[in-house]
Design an enzyme around this catalytic site. Structure first.
Site, PDB file in Angstrom:
ATOM      1  CD  GLU A  61     -63.897  96.720 104.966  1.00  0.00           C
ATOM      2  OE1 GLU A  61     -62.795  97.173 105.636  1.00  0.00           O
ATOM      3  OE2 GLU A  61     -63.282  95.746 104.023  1.00  0.00           O
ATOM      4  CD  GLU A 105     -62.657  95.739 109.652  1.00  0.00           C
ATOM      5  OE1 GLU A 105     -61.787  95.589 108.914  1.00  0.00           O
ATOM      6  OE2 GLU A 105     -63.888  95.252 109.415  1.00  0.00           O
TER       7      GLU A 105
END
Length: 454
Positions: A176, A364
């Site tokens: 991320e 995720e």
């Protein structure tokens, strides 16, 4: 607040997915291991957490889930759920306590045992090298704002993968980049807690540069199946007003297009460069060919949507003020709207715009829920419904020919949820943070049933 309807079992089946499709679960080092064990150095999360007001109740990851001592039982939970893969991260500060130089052999030994433990249980190890843990010694010299740190990161990546690379199924450089960049250096919500557009803009370039240097170092070792994990939201204007449309385009450009543009087109989005270009490091253009070095796969983290409108902006501001709004959809305990359709849209957009036939993985996806342990059980039917709806989007994407290869549920267990401390529970396994007892929730049992069905 609208809540998600409860659902006791999955309506999709394992048999609907391709035979070689991989189901796994994800965690991260600082959130579960315990940074006070095994010679681990300080990271900027240790120092950020020690500053009053940064983290709920000033909680930290010094013990976390005590995974450092309980990893064998945790891997048994992965195996017993019928999951084929486990996505974990290594802590830079555990491997190199000062961020460069001397290696903590005890730290590498821990990850060595962890990888062997997965293989012994028939679990494929999927390694993430950086899940938000900058060694404090490097943060002291500017962290990701300092170009020199990109070289230290490549050295760290090489040290870890020399030891583990022959046994892991895949390696991701970063988890991320948007959170590392904007959430941590512009909004200040995560470590190091800066609110500085110049810092965020520099990090927005130096993180992709560090990624490219790590990829080159690992390619030199002969390693394959290398990628990166980016997070995405389905971003739309709240209404048809020019201000909302403009603000949403900027938000989407920063959140969804910036990193993909660098990684796959060797260029950042021109509309965002127009806004922050004066803050980018000198000579950044010369790095773009390296940043766009070929990858073997892309990881996609997806949780929610964002409805954007424009707030009040003072003249001369580089960025329009972006206001996130909630619609009428059910929300999780993070107050995130549940919008499964956004996952399908994101997958198709990424394939069509950037990646083509490159393999994709959902690395995720999951939800925080108000989970309660009652009589030795946690009846989290809302999580089952959430995952089921997103599994359906994954199936629809596969039917459209999107090369989706894997799905990792976030998360295996409840853990340290960064600035929110231990309040928000994302796990399929409940953790008592006093006794550290693990209790599989209804979602864990339902997933095991789904994966075991012929």
């Amino acid at each position: 607040m609208p809540v998600l309807a409860r659902q006791p079992a999955f309506t999709v089946s394992r048999g609907q997915f391709p035979d070689d499709f991989v189901f796994g679960t994800s965690t991260s080092a600082y959130q579960i291991e315990g940074s006070s064990f095994g010679g681990c150095g300080l990271s900027h999360w240790d120092t950020f957490s020690a500053t009053p007001g940064n983290v709920v109740r000033s909680e930290n990851g010094s013990i976390a889930c005590d995974h450092y001592h309980r990893w064998e039982g945790d891997l048994d939970l992965v195996r017993d759920a019928g999951l084929q893969a486990y996505r974990f991260s290594t802590s830079w500060a555990r491997v190199m306590p000062k961020g460069c130089g001397a290696i903590n052999q005890e730290g590498l030994d821990f990850y060595d045992k962890l990888v062997d433990g997965m293989l012994e249980r028939g679990i494929a190890p999927h390694l993430t090298l950086y899940h938000w843990e900058m060694p404090s010694a490097l943060e002291a010299i500017g962290g990701w704002r300092n170009r020199d740190v990109t070289d230290h990161y490549a050295d760290y990546a090489q040290a870890v993968t020399k030891r583990l690379g022959d046994r892991v199924a895949s390696i991701a450089t970063f988890n991320e980049p948007w959170c590392i960049t904007w959430y941590s250096h512009y909004y200040g919500a995560h470590a190091p807690g800066l609110r500085d557009i110049c810092a965020a803009s520099r990090v927005a370039h130096f993180v992709p540069l560090a990624h490219s240097k790590a990829i080159a170092a690992m390619r030199a070792l002969g390693l394959k199946n290398l990628g990166i994990v980016c997070n995405f939201e389905h971003i739309s204007p709240l209404d048809n007003s020019p201000g909302s449309i403009k603000a949403a385009k900027v938000a989407e450009g920063i959140y969804n297009r910036w990193f993909l543009g660098g990684l796959f087109k060797a260029e950042y989005p021109a509309d965002i460069v127009d806004l922050i270009g004066t803050h980018l490091p000198s000579g950044w253009e010369q790095d773009m060919a390296d940043i766009a070095a070929p990858l073997d796969w892309l990881g996609i983290n997806y949780y929610t949507r964002a409805l954007i409108s424009e707030g009040d902006t003072q003249p001369g501001n580089a960025l329009p003020i972006q206001v996130g709004n909630k619609g009428d959809l059910p929300r999780t305990e993070m107050d995130w709207e549940v919008y499964p359709e956004g996952l399908g849209n994101i997958l198709e957009w990424i394939r069509d715009t950037y990646t083509g036939d490159l393999p994709l993985a959902i690395t995720e996806n999951g939800m925080a829920n108000k989970d309660k342990l009652v009589n030795g059980a946690v009846d989290d039917q809302e999580r089952i419904a959430y995952l089921d709806a997103h599994f359906k989007q994954a199936l629809a994407a596969i039917d459209k020919g999107i090369p989706l290869r894997a799905y990792f549920v976030w998360s295996l267990m409840d853990n340290f949820e960064w600035a929110l401390g231990y309040d928000k529970r994302f796990g399929m396994v409940h953790v008592d943070f006093d006794s550290f007892e693990r209790t599989p929730k209804a979602s864990y049992h339902a997933l095991r049933t789904m994966l075991s069905a012929l």
